[in-house]
Design a protein around this motif. Structure first.
Motif, PDB file in Angstrom:
ATOM      1  N   GLU A 146      41.300   3.937  -7.972  1.00 26.97           N
ATOM      2  CA  GLU A 146      40.750   2.759  -7.318  1.00 26.97           C
ATOM      3  C   GLU A 146      39.629   3.183  -6.378  1.00 26.97           C
ATOM      4  O   GLU A 146      39.709   4.234  -5.747  1.00 26.97           O
ATOM      5  N   VAL A 147      38.610   2.344  -6.316  1.00 23.30           N
ATOM      6  CA  VAL A 147      37.470   2.621  -5.441  1.00 23.30           C
ATOM      7  C   VAL A 147      37.148   1.353  -4.671  1.00 23.30           C
ATOM      8  O   VAL A 147      37.132   0.258  -5.250  1.00 23.30           O
ATOM      9  N   ALA A 148      36.871   1.496  -3.383  1.00 24.23           N
ATOM     10  CA  ALA A 148      36.464   0.342  -2.584  1.00 24.23           C
ATOM     11  C   ALA A 148      35.069  -0.098  -3.013  1.00 24.23           C
ATOM     12  O   ALA A 148      34.179   0.736  -3.223  1.00 24.23           O
ATOM     13  N   ALA A 149      34.878  -1.409  -3.133  1.00 28.47           N
ATOM     14  CA  ALA A 149      33.546  -1.947  -3.491  1.00 28.47           C
ATOM     15  C   ALA A 149      32.498  -1.433  -2.514  1.00 28.47           C
ATOM     16  O   ALA A 149      31.350  -1.187  -2.890  1.00 28.47           O
ATOM     17  N   ARG A 150      32.902  -1.249  -1.251  1.00 29.95           N
ATOM     18  CA  ARG A 150      31.938  -0.813  -0.229  1.00 29.95           C
ATOM     19  C   ARG A 150      31.520   0.646  -0.416  1.00 29.95           C
ATOM     20  O   ARG A 150      30.555   1.094   0.207  1.00 29.95           O
ATOM     21  N   ASP A 151      32.271   1.408  -1.256  1.00 30.91           N
ATOM     22  CA  ASP A 151      31.907   2.819  -1.509  1.00 30.91           C
ATOM     23  C   ASP A 151      31.352   3.035  -2.917  1.00 30.91           C
ATOM     24  O   ASP A 151      31.068   4.162  -3.312  1.00 30.91           O
ATOM     25  N   PHE A 152      31.248   1.973  -3.705  1.00 29.78           N
ATOM     26  CA  PHE A 152      31.014   2.119  -5.146  1.00 29.78           C
ATOM     27  C   PHE A 152      29.536   2.286  -5.508  1.00 29.78           C
ATOM     28  O   PHE A 152      29.201   2.963  -6.475  1.00 29.78           O
ATOM     29  N   TYR A 153      28.649   1.669  -4.727  1.00 26.93           N
ATOM     30  CA  TYR A 153      27.236   1.592  -5.138  1.00 26.93           C
ATOM     31  C   TYR A 153      26.417   2.693  -4.483  1.00 26.93           C
ATOM     32  O   TYR A 153      26.406   2.833  -3.257  1.00 26.93           O
ATOM     33  N   GLU A 154      25.702   3.478  -5.319  1.00 24.76           N
ATOM     34  CA  GLU A 154      24.952   4.626  -4.808  1.00 24.76           C
ATOM     35  C   GLU A 154      23.452   4.362  -4.794  1.00 24.76           C
ATOM     36  O   GLU A 154      22.750   4.766  -3.870  1.00 24.76           O
ATOM     37  N   THR A 220      20.994  -1.282  -3.379  1.00 24.70           N
ATOM     38  CA  THR A 220      22.433  -1.543  -3.533  1.00 24.70           C
ATOM     39  C   THR A 220      22.727  -2.816  -2.735  1.00 24.70           C
ATOM     40  O   THR A 220      21.880  -3.243  -1.936  1.00 24.70           O
ATOM     41  N   PRO A 221      23.915  -3.406  -2.935  1.00 27.87           N
ATOM     42  CA  PRO A 221      24.278  -4.491  -2.008  1.00 27.87           C
ATOM     43  C   PRO A 221      24.410  -3.904  -0.600  1.00 27.87           C
ATOM     44  O   PRO A 221      24.680  -2.719  -0.436  1.00 27.87           O
ATOM     45  N   VAL A 222      24.213  -4.750   0.410  1.00 24.65           N
ATOM     46  CA  VAL A 222      24.271  -4.266   1.793  1.00 24.65           C
ATOM     47  C   VAL A 222      25.384  -5.003   2.527  1.00 24.65           C
ATOM     48  O   VAL A 222      25.289  -6.214   2.759  1.00 24.65           O
ATOM     49  N   HIS A 223      26.466  -4.274   2.850  1.00 20.30           N
ATOM     50  CA  HIS A 223      27.491  -4.850   3.726  1.00 20.30           C
ATOM     51  C   HIS A 223      27.093  -4.491   5.143  1.00 20.30           C
ATOM     52  O   HIS A 223      27.091  -3.322   5.525  1.00 20.30           O
ATOM     53  N   SER A 224      26.722  -5.497   5.929  1.00 15.62           N
ATOM     54  CA  SER A 224      26.205  -5.222   7.265  1.00 15.62           C
ATOM     55  C   SER A 224      27.317  -5.342   8.302  1.00 15.62           C
ATOM     56  O   SER A 224      27.635  -6.423   8.791  1.00 15.62           O
ATOM     57  N   ASP A 225      27.900  -4.195   8.644  1.00 13.11           N
ATOM     58  CA  ASP A 225      28.932  -4.163   9.700  1.00 13.11           C
ATOM     59  C   ASP A 225      28.367  -4.689  11.012  1.00 13.11           C
ATOM     60  O   ASP A 225      29.022  -5.425  11.746  1.00 13.11           O
TER      61      ASP A 225
END
Lengths: 284, 164
Positions: A146-154, A220-225
């Motif tokens: 399993e991989v977190a979506a937040r770690d998947f895109y390079e 990549t998609p950007v999850h903005s913390d």
């Protein structure tokens, strides 16, 4: 426009699909709905000597909701997502986003697995999956991981998936609170000029949790913390929303293309995020 | 590379069997091999919807489906909906309400609309516009297409009521 010739496989199970991948490495690709891959093959921008059609593979489609956990099989189409009443109630943001993908004909074919695994920065599901903090299930010769979506895109079209792995499902906890998926596009069927996925939790007039992800504004998609953090602890007054938008603008990295110059995309991103935050807050 | 596969399709209720390369696009199979020239090739890039057919109960753009993917499928083209002696309700409504000018997009429009009305027999104008968003028309400005589909829906519903 006819693609180069290829060998076609339609395995009945995952083992069959994996064995073709193992034998041919990056000369083989899996085909889900085909509405990203087939156009690329027709343009001869993708060459796929061995094409593995997943349509007959057992157990890859369907939506299950157990307790608070939602699992969507990779071959589940956007049409399926839009029409699943239980999913629409447990995670309405999935339906809201799916309705904004492509057009009706494409949504009958387009799958959640293809949309997340392809790694196209224009796809809507990757950002949405990051907003939901989803987990992707990948199966390869060594078994399942399993991989977190937040770690998947390079990078564009570059993901954590190995050439001999198949993405089989996405799963996430049913979100609570307010939600919104807002997308600016030039026309029906286009990718986003800018899109925002927002989830907010409201307790007694205060925002206690926020998750914000942006689509097609970087490779990549950007999850903005930082954008989410700017909202937490506030009552979403103007200053807080402006701080969140500014934080998001610090995290995206759009490039100029036929959807406009960088400054226009930054402007569109700000408008779309503000709109998504307002909608999500009104629903929270 | 010759790697022809044995393909079976049911098109408008008739079974068809032939050998084809997997890369053959369904629109070419239909038009050139089976002479179903109702579905048209417009953009060839899955945008315009002129090639729309119904495959296993889904509206699909047949320019973006390999014939190998369609092996075993049931397909309906505009030829399966009506014919000059006996028009489909939608064809009649497009004629009556001027839902076409040049007619190039019309087979795709009507094939898509037939599926839309099957799933939603009583759509609002907005639902028709949203459900037809995958089909482009360069002549009509869409107004009369929408009018035609709404008229066909009303006609089908009153025929259903009369039958009950």
């Amino acid at each position: 426009m006819i693609p180069a010739a290829f060998e076609y496989y339609r395995p009945k199970d995952l083992e069959g699909a994996l064995s073709v991948l193992e034998e041919h490495g990056d000369d083989a690709r899996v085909l889900a709905g085909g509405h990203s891959l087939i156009p690329m093959m027709k343009l001869r921008m993708a060459e796929v000597p061995h094409l593995i059609d997943l349509q007959d593979v057992d157990g890859l489609s369907g939506i299950s909701i157990e307790g608070n956990t939602i699992r969507i099989g990779a071959m589940t189409t956007q049409h399926d997502i839009i029409n699943d009443v239980q999913l629409a109630s447990a995670a309405p943001i999935m339906r809201e986003a799916s309705l904004q993908i492509a057009d009706p004909q494409v949504r009958y074919m387009g799958t959640v697995g293809g949309n997340v695994a392809n790694g196209d920065p224009g796809n809507d599901m990757p950002g949405l999956m990051q907003c939901l903090d989803a987990t992707f299930t990948l199966v390869g010769p060594e078994g399942e991981r399993e991989v977190a979506a937040r770690d998947f895109y390079e990078a564009a079209y570059m993901t954590d998936r190995e050439d001999d792995e198949i993405l089989t499902a996405v799963s996430f906890e049913a979100p609570s609170g307010g939600y919104a998926y807002e997308k600016q596009k030039r026309k029906i069927g286009d990718y986003a000029t800018a899109a925002a996925a927002v989830l907010l939790t409201k307790e007694g007039g205060t925002c206690t949790a926020a998750s914000i992800a942006m689509t097609n504004l970087s490779d990549t998609p950007v999850h903005s913390d930082a954008a989410g953090a700017a909202l937490v602890g506030t009552s979403l007054d103007d200053a807080a929303v402006k701080a969140a938008v500014d934080a998001m603008l610090g995290d995206i990295d759009p490039t100029q293309d036929n959807r406009g110059p960088i400054e226009f995309k930054r402007h569109a991103a700000a408008v779309i995020l503000r709109r998504a935050i307002e909608n999500a807050w009104a629903r929270a | 590379m010759s790697n022809k596969k044995h393909i079976t399709l049911t098109v408008n209720g008739e079974e068809q069997e032939f050998l084809a390369e997997p890369r053959e696009l369904l629109i070419h199979t239909l038009r050139e091999r089976l002479r179903k020239t109702g579905p048209h090739i417009g953009c060839e890039t899955s945008h315009c919807g002129a090639c729309t057919v119904t495959m296993n109960g889904k509206s699909v753009k047949s320019c973006t489906v390999f014939v190998a993917q369609a092996d075993g499928a049931e397909i309906t083209t505009i030829e399966g909906l009506g014919n000059p002696d006996s028009l489909h309700v939608l064809q009649e409504a497009f004629k009556e309400h001027h839902g076409l000018q040049c007619g190039f997009c019309t087979p795709g429009m009507i094939t898509r609309a037939s599926k839309l009305l099957e799933e939603n027999p009583n759509p609002t104008e907005e639902e028709v516009r949203f459900g037809m968003a995958g089909n482009l028309c360069r002549c009509t400005g869409y107004q009369n297409i929408v009018k035609s589909i709404l008229a066909a829906a009303a006609e089908m519903n009153s025929a259903k009521e009369a039958a009950q």
